[in-house]
Design an enzyme around this catalytic site. Structure first.
Site, PDB file in Angstrom:
ATOM      1  N   CYS A 148       0.502  -1.208  -0.037  1.00  0.00           N
ATOM      2  CA  CYS A 148       0.216  -0.068   0.544  1.00  0.00           C
ATOM      3  C   CYS A 148       0.916   1.467  -0.249  1.00  0.00           C
ATOM      4  O   CYS A 148       0.894   2.013   1.188  1.00  0.00           O
ATOM      5  CB  CYS A 148      -0.989   0.019   1.356  1.00  0.00           C
ATOM      6  SG  CYS A 148      -1.690  -1.168   1.668  1.00  0.00           S
ATOM      7  N   ALA A 149       1.560   1.032  -0.605  1.00  0.00           N
ATOM      8  CA  ALA A 149       2.566   2.479  -0.714  1.00  0.00           C
ATOM      9  C   ALA A 149       1.796   3.706  -1.423  1.00  0.00           C
ATOM     10  O   ALA A 149       0.772   3.758  -1.725  1.00  0.00           O
ATOM     11  CB  ALA A 149       3.766   2.122  -2.153  1.00  0.00           C
ATOM     12  N   ALA A 173       1.353   3.688  -5.034  1.00  0.00           N
ATOM     13  CA  ALA A 173       0.322   3.273  -5.443  1.00  0.00           C
ATOM     14  C   ALA A 173      -1.493   3.731  -5.371  1.00  0.00           C
ATOM     15  O   ALA A 173      -1.546   4.359  -6.159  1.00  0.00           O
ATOM     16  CB  ALA A 173       0.258   1.866  -5.150  1.00  0.00           C
ATOM     17  N   ARG A 186      -1.610   7.006  -3.972  1.00  0.00           N
ATOM     18  CA  ARG A 186      -2.005   8.653  -4.452  1.00  0.00           C
ATOM     19  C   ARG A 186      -2.464   8.131  -6.393  1.00  0.00           C
ATOM     20  O   ARG A 186      -3.170   9.272  -7.177  1.00  0.00           O
ATOM     21  CB  ARG A 186      -1.237   8.895  -4.146  1.00  0.00           C
ATOM     22  CG  ARG A 186      -1.310  11.192  -4.045  1.00  0.00           C
ATOM     23  CD  ARG A 186      -0.326  11.460  -3.224  1.00  0.00           C
ATOM     24  NE  ARG A 186       1.341  10.768  -3.435  1.00  0.00           N
ATOM     25  CZ  ARG A 186       2.207  11.472  -4.901  1.00  0.00           C
ATOM     26  NH1 ARG A 186       1.202  11.830  -5.729  1.00  0.00           N
ATOM     27  NH2 ARG A 186       2.987  10.531  -4.692  1.00  0.00           N
ATOM     28  N   SER A 210      -0.929  -6.308   1.528  1.00  0.00           N
ATOM     29  CA  SER A 210      -0.331  -5.482   2.155  1.00  0.00           C
ATOM     30  C   SER A 210       0.525  -6.823   3.136  1.00  0.00           C
ATOM     31  O   SER A 210       0.275  -7.925   3.218  1.00  0.00           O
ATOM     32  CB  SER A 210      -0.695  -4.597   2.732  1.00  0.00           C
ATOM     33  OG  SER A 210       0.105  -3.958   3.648  1.00  0.00           O
ATOM     34  N   LEU A 215       7.153  -0.873  -4.059  1.00  0.00           N
ATOM     35  CA  LEU A 215       8.140  -1.420  -2.461  1.00  0.00           C
ATOM     36  C   LEU A 215       9.540  -0.369  -2.026  1.00  0.00           C
ATOM     37  O   LEU A 215       9.940  -0.221  -2.875  1.00  0.00           O
ATOM     38  CB  LEU A 215       8.565  -2.902  -2.563  1.00  0.00           C
ATOM     39  CG  LEU A 215       7.485  -4.174  -2.652  1.00  0.00           C
ATOM     40  CD1 LEU A 215       8.593  -5.179  -2.842  1.00  0.00           C
ATOM     41  CD2 LEU A 215       6.442  -3.703  -1.548  1.00  0.00           C
ATOM     42  N   LYS A 259      10.906   2.854 -10.584  1.00  0.00           N
ATOM     43  CA  LYS A 259      11.940   3.145 -10.553  1.00  0.00           C
ATOM     44  C   LYS A 259      12.744   3.187  -8.862  1.00  0.00           C
ATOM     45  O   LYS A 259      12.338   4.047  -7.979  1.00  0.00           O
ATOM     46  CB  LYS A 259      11.933   3.974 -11.384  1.00  0.00           C
ATOM     47  CG  LYS A 259      10.952   5.765 -10.998  1.00  0.00           C
ATOM     48  CD  LYS A 259      10.932   6.703  -9.370  1.00  0.00           C
ATOM     49  CE  LYS A 259      12.063   7.167  -8.641  1.00  0.00           C
ATOM     50  NZ  LYS A 259      11.656   7.752  -7.980  1.00  0.00           N
ATOM     51  N   ARG A 295      12.921   6.616   2.118  1.00  0.00           N
ATOM     52  CA  ARG A 295      14.253   7.170   1.700  1.00  0.00           C
ATOM     53  C   ARG A 295      15.178   7.521   3.209  1.00  0.00           C
ATOM     54  O   ARG A 295      16.577   7.778   2.590  1.00  0.00           O
ATOM     55  CB  ARG A 295      14.048   8.672   1.713  1.00  0.00           C
ATOM     56  CG  ARG A 295      13.392   7.876  -0.226  1.00  0.00           C
ATOM     57  CD  ARG A 295      11.952   9.450  -0.471  1.00  0.00           C
ATOM     58  NE  ARG A 295      11.230   9.758  -1.972  1.00  0.00           N
ATOM     59  CZ  ARG A 295      10.189   8.635  -1.471  1.00  0.00           C
ATOM     60  NH1 ARG A 295       9.820   8.052  -0.022  1.00  0.00           N
ATOM     61  NH2 ARG A 295       9.605   8.055  -2.736  1.00  0.00           N
ATOM     62  N   TYR A 349      12.772  22.753  -3.370  1.00  0.00           N
ATOM     63  CA  TYR A 349      11.973  21.864  -4.924  1.00  0.00           C
ATOM     64  C   TYR A 349      12.320  22.737  -6.331  1.00  0.00           C
ATOM     65  O   TYR A 349      12.181  23.731  -6.189  1.00  0.00           O
ATOM     66  CB  TYR A 349      10.307  21.816  -4.854  1.00  0.00           C
ATOM     67  CG  TYR A 349       9.961  21.760  -6.213  1.00  0.00           C
ATOM     68  CD1 TYR A 349       9.805  19.919  -5.985  1.00  0.00           C
ATOM     69  CD2 TYR A 349       9.493  21.867  -7.070  1.00  0.00           C
ATOM     70  CE1 TYR A 349       9.454  19.234  -7.059  1.00  0.00           C
ATOM     71  CE2 TYR A 349       9.517  21.079  -8.679  1.00  0.00           C
ATOM     72  CZ  TYR A 349       8.993  19.853  -7.794  1.00  0.00           C
ATOM     73  OH  TYR A 349       8.558  19.084  -9.144  1.00  0.00           O
TER      74      TYR A 349
HETATM   75  N1  LIG Z   1       7.279   6.919 -10.180  1.00  0.00           N
HETATM   76  C1  LIG Z   1       7.213   8.002  -9.277  1.00  0.00           C
HETATM   77  O1  LIG Z   1       5.965   9.071  -9.635  1.00  0.00           O
HETATM   78  C2  LIG Z   1       7.069   7.711  -8.389  1.00  0.00           C
HETATM   79  C3  LIG Z   1       6.658   8.495  -7.264  1.00  0.00           C
HETATM   80  C4  LIG Z   1       7.178   8.073  -6.025  1.00  0.00           C
HETATM   81  C5  LIG Z   1       7.773   7.270  -5.511  1.00  0.00           C
HETATM   82  N2  LIG Z   1       8.167   5.719  -6.683  1.00  0.00           N
HETATM   83  C6  LIG Z   1       9.340   5.260  -5.884  1.00  0.00           C
HETATM   84  O2  LIG Z   1       8.054   4.462  -5.353  1.00  0.00           O
HETATM   85  C7  LIG Z   1       8.364   3.245  -4.594  1.00  0.00           C
HETATM   86  C8  LIG Z   1       7.695   2.937  -3.037  1.00  0.00           C
HETATM   87  O3  LIG Z   1       7.989   5.306  -2.814  1.00  0.00           O
HETATM   88  P1  LIG Z   1       6.615   4.732  -1.897  1.00  0.00           P
HETATM   89  O4  LIG Z   1       7.365   6.700  -1.227  1.00  0.00           O
HETATM   90  O5  LIG Z   1       5.213   5.314  -2.127  1.00  0.00           O
HETATM   91  O6  LIG Z   1       6.659   4.241  -0.372  1.00  0.00           O
HETATM   92  P2  LIG Z   1       5.920   4.136   0.983  1.00  0.00           P
HETATM   93  O7  LIG Z   1       5.043   4.672   1.133  1.00  0.00           O
HETATM   94  O8  LIG Z   1       6.813   4.179   1.535  1.00  0.00           O
HETATM   95  O9  LIG Z   1       5.527   2.887  -0.128  1.00  0.00           O
HETATM   96  C9  LIG Z   1       6.083   1.625   0.476  1.00  0.00           C
HETATM   97  C10 LIG Z   1       5.218   0.252   0.440  1.00  0.00           C
HETATM   98  O10 LIG Z   1       6.673  -0.707   0.347  1.00  0.00           O
HETATM   99  C11 LIG Z   1       6.057  -1.773   1.562  1.00  0.00           C
HETATM  100  N3  LIG Z   1       6.687  -2.519   2.839  1.00  0.00           N
HETATM  101  C12 LIG Z   1       7.614  -3.768   2.273  1.00  0.00           C
HETATM  102  N4  LIG Z   1       8.793  -3.624   2.983  1.00  0.00           N
HETATM  103  C13 LIG Z   1       8.243  -2.591   4.046  1.00  0.00           C
HETATM  104  C14 LIG Z   1       9.379  -1.191   4.781  1.00  0.00           C
HETATM  105  N5  LIG Z   1      10.741  -2.595   5.363  1.00  0.00           N
HETATM  106  N6  LIG Z   1       9.505  -0.747   4.989  1.00  0.00           N
HETATM  107  C15 LIG Z   1       8.810   0.401   4.481  1.00  0.00           C
HETATM  108  N7  LIG Z   1       7.778  -0.023   3.680  1.00  0.00           N
HETATM  109  C16 LIG Z   1       7.532  -1.531   3.291  1.00  0.00           C
HETATM  110  C17 LIG Z   1       4.583  -0.824   2.602  1.00  0.00           C
HETATM  111  O11 LIG Z   1       3.632  -1.791   2.167  1.00  0.00           O
HETATM  112  P3  LIG Z   1       2.755  -2.475   2.996  1.00  0.00           P
HETATM  113  O12 LIG Z   1       2.829  -2.042   4.368  1.00  0.00           O
HETATM  114  O13 LIG Z   1       1.077  -2.568   2.379  1.00  0.00           O
HETATM  115  O14 LIG Z   1       3.322  -3.766   2.829  1.00  0.00           O
HETATM  116  C18 LIG Z   1       4.775   0.477   2.243  1.00  0.00           C
HETATM  117  O15 LIG Z   1       3.612   1.465   2.239  1.00  0.00           O
HETATM  118  C19 LIG Z   1      10.154   3.886  -4.050  1.00  0.00           C
HETATM  119  O16 LIG Z   1      10.848   3.167  -4.750  1.00  0.00           O
HETATM  120  C20 LIG Z   1      10.148   4.900  -4.926  1.00  0.00           C
HETATM  121  O17 LIG Z   1      11.394   5.718  -5.824  1.00  0.00           O
HETATM  122  C21 LIG Z   1       8.069   6.712  -7.382  1.00  0.00           C
END
Ligand SMILES: NC(=O)c1ccc[n+]([C@@H]2O[C@H](COP(=O)([O-])OP(=O)(O)OC[C@H]3O[C@@H](n4cnc5c(N)ncnc54)[C@H](OP(=O)(O)O)[C@@H]3O)[C@@H](O)[C@H]2O)c1
Length: 331
Positions: A12-13, A16, A18, A37, A74, A97, A165, A236
């Site tokens: 549930c990132a 994902a 948003r 999740s 993830l 990415k 991060r 920014y």
């Molecule tokens: N393409 C784009 O525009 C874009 C924009 C932002 C981020 N990203 C990329 O997307 C990825 C996620 O970024 P985000 O900011 O959305 O991350 P986030 O909100 O922190 O979500 C990461 C998800 O990974 C899961 N997870 C599994 N193991 C984990 C652990 N040990 N610690 C924390 N979370 C864990 C969790 O889901 P569950 O708890 O539900 O299992 C968590 O919700 C990164 O690779 C980032 O670079 C891409």
């Protein structure tokens, strides 16, 4: 495969919930089957909004026969292991990415995907914005003369202290999360033959991750160069300028323009400035359509997209070179 590609989402990132889930759900090319999740209650709460099945645990998601492809948003250190398990489970993969943290893993996974006839894609949304084909057409038509250099920066303010991060064990840090964007941009605008001539990473001792840095790239055949800045302890910025022998092209809000944003290309020649507004475009929707198209082509056993795989690998090599060559400034 004519029916929509059935997507399973791993975690549930924020990105994902948003951005990607709404786009998968709205697309005629995809349908969201399940959202997994580590926490069952979290999966239930989030899946309801998208009318898909909640799943506890990522392995359970991979075991579902009603999932054709998984989206992997993830923490970065987990992209490679889960993409690999997904490929072994026969699922196509769209990974956030960067696809992996190390080029060796990218090489291995691309080979596995090819061997299994599966798609393995990396989710750089800005590559799907037509602003970049417009820039290519302008450059090819000689609007700025011979391309000489690129300057680009992508910097964001500090994140909350518990953000992934800042987790060294999850391969956090500004290079992998943010610096990868201007690096990908440099290859897109300057071409494939870029060497790393120098880089600096600002290492943050308390967290153990890099919070910013800079890179100097060059093409040994042409002398074209790029200076890139990135960081997550900064005001920014998301802008670039392409400098030619006869003018410049510049773009702001370069990587994550909202769907209704009209990009404005700033073209300057001989002291005359033209601001050219381009149509708004939903790059997330376009990225989803492109992934679904790749999956359908793979299902029809079309030839694998070697050019796309080469781009993904080249980017991974560039990121490795930036890290391996970096001078470290620690505070
Ligand atoms: N393409 C784009 O525009 C874009 C924009 C932002 C981020 N990203 C990329 O997307 C990825 C996620 O970024 P985000 O900011 O959305 O991350 P986030 O909100 O922190 O979500 C990461 C998800 O990974 C899961 N997870 C599994 N193991 C984990 C652990 N040990 N610690 C924390 N979370 C864990 C969790 O889901 P569950 O708890 O539900 O299992 C968590 O919700 C990164 O690779 C980032 O670079 C891409």
């Amino acid at each position: 495969m004519r029916a929509p590609v059935r997507i399973g989402v791993m975690g549930c990132a924020d990105i994902a919930l948003r951005k990607m889930l709404p786009a998968f759900a709205a697309s005629p090319h995809t349908t969201v089957t399940a959202l997994a999740s580590r926490d069952a209650a979290k999966a239930r709460a989030a899946a309801g909004a998208f009318g898909c099945a909640p799943v506890e645990g990522y392995d359970a998601l991979l075991a579902r026969p009603d999932v054709d492809a998984v989206y992997v948003p993830l923490p970065i250190a987990l992209h490679a292991p889960w993409a690999e398990r997904a490929l072994h489970a026969g699922k196509h993969v769209l990974a956030e990415k960067p696809l992996t943290s190390r080029a060796a893993d990218t090489t291995r996974l691309l080979a596995l995907a090819r061997e299994r006839g599966l798609v393995l894609a990396e989710n750089y949304l800005f590559l799907h914005h037509p602003a970049y084909s417009t820039v290519r057409e302008l450059v090819d038509s000689g609007v700025i003369g011979e391309v000489r250099a690129l300057t680009a920066s992508f910097t964001v303010p500090p994140r909350p202290a518990d953000d992934i991060r800042y987790r060294a064990d999850l391969d956090g840090g500004a290079l992998l999360d943010i610096g990868v964007y201007p690096l990908r941009l440099a290859s897109l605008l300057l071409g494939a033959r870029l060497d790393v001539h120098g880089s600096v990473l600002h290492h943050d001792r308390p967290t153990g991750v890099d919070v910013g840095g800079g890179v100097l790239l060059g093409d040994p055949r042409t002398g074209t160069s790029a200076q890139l800045l990135f960081g997550m302890a900064h005001a920014y910025t998301a802008c670039w300028q392409l400098l030619g022998s006869a003018g410049t092209i510049a773009l702001d809000r370069a990587y994550t323009p909202p769907a209704d944003h009209q990009p404005v290309l700033r073209i300057e020649r001989a002291g005359v400035v033209e601001e050219r507004a381009l149509p708004a475009h939903d790059q997330t929707t376009a990225a989803v359509a492109s992934f679904a198209d790749a999956v359908r082509r793979a299902a029809r056993q079309c030839a694998p997209d070697d050019a796309a795989a080469a781009d993904v690998l080249r980017q991974a090599d560039l990121v490795d070179a930036v890290r391996d060559r970096a001078d470290i400034a620690a505070t």
